[in-house]
Design a protein around this motif. Structure first.
Motif, PDB file in Angstrom:
ATOM      1  N   LYS A   1      37.967  45.871  37.756  1.00 14.85           N
ATOM      2  CA  LYS A   1      39.214  46.244  38.421  1.00 14.85           C
ATOM      3  C   LYS A   1      40.000  47.286  37.622  1.00 14.85           C
ATOM      4  O   LYS A   1      40.618  48.184  38.184  1.00 14.85           O
ATOM      5  N   ILE A   2      39.963  47.182  36.290  1.00 14.95           N
ATOM      6  CA  ILE A   2      40.697  48.178  35.514  1.00 14.95           C
ATOM      7  C   ILE A   2      40.080  49.559  35.689  1.00 14.95           C
ATOM      8  O   ILE A   2      40.790  50.570  35.761  1.00 14.95           O
ATOM      9  N   GLU A   3      38.759  49.630  35.811  1.00 17.29           N
ATOM     10  CA  GLU A   3      38.109  50.924  36.028  1.00 17.29           C
ATOM     11  C   GLU A   3      38.383  51.430  37.445  1.00 17.29           C
ATOM     12  O   GLU A   3      38.516  52.638  37.661  1.00 17.29           O
ATOM     13  N   GLU A   4      38.467  50.513  38.393  1.00 13.07           N
ATOM     14  CA  GLU A   4      38.849  50.919  39.756  1.00 13.07           C
ATOM     15  C   GLU A   4      40.268  51.474  39.755  1.00 13.07           C
ATOM     16  O   GLU A   4      40.556  52.482  40.419  1.00 13.07           O
TER      17      GLU A   4
ATOM     18  N   LYS B   1      44.008  40.765  41.111  1.00 10.24           N
ATOM     19  CA  LYS B   1      43.220  40.121  40.071  1.00 10.24           C
ATOM     20  C   LYS B   1      41.771  40.616  40.160  1.00 10.24           C
ATOM     21  O   LYS B   1      41.405  41.317  41.113  1.00 10.24           O
ATOM     22  N   GLU B   2      40.964  40.255  39.181  1.00 13.13           N
ATOM     23  CA  GLU B   2      39.618  40.811  39.066  1.00 13.13           C
ATOM     24  C   GLU B   2      38.788  40.664  40.339  1.00 13.13           C
ATOM     25  O   GLU B   2      38.050  41.571  40.720  1.00 13.13           O
ATOM     26  N   ASP B   3      38.887  39.556  41.017  1.00 10.05           N
ATOM     27  CA  ASP B   3      38.048  39.316  42.194  1.00 10.05           C
ATOM     28  C   ASP B   3      38.747  39.638  43.517  1.00 10.05           C
ATOM     29  O   ASP B   3      38.193  39.386  44.590  1.00 10.05           O
ATOM     30  N   ASP B   4      39.951  40.203  43.442  1.00 10.18           N
ATOM     31  CA  ASP B   4      40.696  40.504  44.664  1.00 10.18           C
ATOM     32  C   ASP B   4      40.264  41.827  45.284  1.00 10.18           C
ATOM     33  O   ASP B   4      39.850  42.755  44.576  1.00 10.18           O
ATOM     34  N   SER B   5      40.424  41.912  46.569  1.00  9.25           N
ATOM     35  CA  SER B   5      40.258  43.184  47.275  1.00  9.25           C
ATOM     36  C   SER B   5      41.584  43.926  47.235  1.00  9.25           C
ATOM     37  O   SER B   5      42.659  43.316  47.277  1.00  9.25           O
ATOM     38  N   TRP B   6      41.527  45.259  47.145  1.00  8.94           N
ATOM     39  CA  TRP B   6      42.754  46.047  47.137  1.00  8.94           C
ATOM     40  C   TRP B   6      43.552  45.857  48.425  1.00  8.94           C
ATOM     41  O   TRP B   6      44.767  46.090  48.455  1.00  8.94           O
ATOM     42  N   SER B   7      42.909  45.426  49.465  1.00  7.14           N
ATOM     43  CA  SER B   7      43.611  45.204  50.731  1.00  7.14           C
ATOM     44  C   SER B   7      44.631  44.073  50.626  1.00  7.14           C
ATOM     45  O   SER B   7      45.515  43.942  51.470  1.00  7.14           O
ATOM     46  N   LYS B   8      44.513  43.263  49.574  1.00  7.35           N
ATOM     47  CA  LYS B   8      45.444  42.153  49.373  1.00  7.35           C
ATOM     48  C   LYS B   8      46.675  42.554  48.556  1.00  7.35           C
ATOM     49  O   LYS B   8      47.497  41.695  48.213  1.00  7.35           O
ATOM     50  N   ALA B   9      46.800  43.821  48.234  1.00  3.41           N
ATOM     51  CA  ALA B   9      47.909  44.286  47.398  1.00  3.41           C
ATOM     52  C   ALA B   9      49.265  43.916  48.006  1.00  3.41           C
ATOM     53  O   ALA B   9      49.438  43.908  49.223  1.00  3.41           O
ATOM     54  N   THR B  10      50.222  43.598  47.134  1.00  8.59           N
ATOM     55  CA  THR B  10      51.591  43.295  47.551  1.00  8.59           C
ATOM     56  C   THR B  10      52.548  44.167  46.749  1.00  8.59           C
ATOM     57  O   THR B  10      52.136  44.861  45.816  1.00  8.59           O
ATOM     58  N   ASN B  11      53.819  44.115  47.096  1.00  8.45           N
ATOM     59  CA  ASN B  11      54.799  44.880  46.314  1.00  8.45           C
ATOM     60  C   ASN B  11      56.077  44.076  46.095  1.00  8.45           C
ATOM     61  O   ASN B  11      57.187  44.500  46.424  1.00  8.45           O
ATOM     62  N   GLU B  12      55.908  42.902  45.490  1.00  8.83           N
ATOM     63  CA  GLU B  12      57.068  42.087  45.125  1.00  8.83           C
ATOM     64  C   GLU B  12      57.815  42.734  43.951  1.00  8.83           C
ATOM     65  O   GLU B  12      57.228  43.430  43.129  1.00  8.83           O
TER      66      GLU B  12
END
Length: 306
Positions: free
Chosen positions: A3-6, A36-47
């Protein structure tokens, strides 16, 4: 790819300078999006989150620990640049406020949710095409939150927050009433530390200015009386207590002008919180009651009044 490289690849595609592609900045992006490492970027939030929350997120989810005293590094290397690029926004509070928060802008959130999908290329082009206007829009939004203030006949703006709200009142309400025709020689801002600093005049009056000195929040000089006013703007800390008086006396040992020490408060409730710690021979001004002063001076003002 981790994820950090992504995150690094995502930032690179947005033409971010190489310094802002460092691990620290990548962890900021992941924390801001709650990815988190196993999350898809589609799950991004902006709290809304704090830099402290970024540190905690990085340690808990990526096993990388940054010290609490590295918060300023995060602010300068990541937050400042990301905010200027309209990737993130802040909530308009003063930077030293415990309620200060950041979040991804809605446009950035929408973009990164498409990362790794077939929609990414088009979304990225749309974002980059509108990027300059987005930067201007968020800059205008920040400017609208700022407070205009007239200092020595010139226009300035204070960052939002109670501390600066009180400093504005000191300059625009206290000074005309109790320091008429005075010049503001120094006032800081919660973001821009030395908003006004007349070094030549301060030195002429006998100040020994070093990087280690903590200037009073507001310094006014009244030439007709040869009086200098040291005013502390107190919303949560920093009244004119005996320790503070000693610090200022040491810093101004060569100042021959008459010295007046003032603690300013927004309201009587805040004054009461600090009343027992205030030094004698000082003054108190409360913005809610701008026409009055409290003199902690004993017999100097004792006597019958008409």
């Amino acid at each position: 790819m981790s994820k950090i490289e992504e995150a690094r690849a995502l930032l690179k595609e947005l033409n971010v300078p190489s310094k802002q592609q460092a691990d620290l900045c990548c962890y900021v992006l992941l924390a801001m999006a709650d990815i988190k490492e196993d999350d898809s970027w589609s799950k991004a939030t902006n709290e809304w989150i704090r830099i402290h929350d970024v540190l905690t997120f990085t340690k808990d989810n990526y096993n990388v620990a940054y010290a609490e005293n590295s918060r300023e590094t995060f602010r300068k290397q990541a937050m400042h640049h990301f905010r200027n690029a309209a990737f993130i926004e802040d909530n308009g509070k003063a930077t030293n406020s415990p309620n200060y928060r950041y979040r991804l802008t809605e446009e950035m959130l929408d973009l990164i949710r498409s990362y790794g999908t077939s929609a990414w290329a088009d979304k990225k082009e749309e974002f980059l095409a509108a990027h300059e206007s987005l930067i201007s829009m968020y800059e205008s939004k920040r400017s609208m939150l700022k407070m205009p203030v007239n200092i020595n006949g010139s226009s300035f703006t204070f960052s939002p927050g109670k501390h600066n709200e009180l400093q504005k009142a000191i300059i625009e309400e206290f000074a005309p009433r109790f320091a008429p025709n005075s010049e503001c020689l120094y006032v800081g801002d919660t973001i821009e530390k030395d908003l006004v600093k007349n070094v030549d005049k301060l030195r002429e009056l006998g100040f020994e200015i070093t990087l280690h000195d903590k200037m009073p929040d507001v310094v006014l000089y009244r030439a007709d009386k040869n009086w200098i006013y040291f005013v502390e703007s107190v919303t949560s800390v920093g009244p004119m207590d005996p320790k503070r008086i000693k610090e200022i006396e040491e810093m101004t040992a060569n100042v021959t002008a008459g010295k007046i020490y003032v603690t300013a408060f927004l309201d009587f409730k805040t004054f009461k919180q600090f009343s027992e710690s205030l030094a004698w021979e000082t003054e108190v001004w409360i913005a809610d009651m701008p026409d009055h002063m409290i003199h902690l001076n004993g017999d100097k003002f004792l006597g019958p009044r008409k």
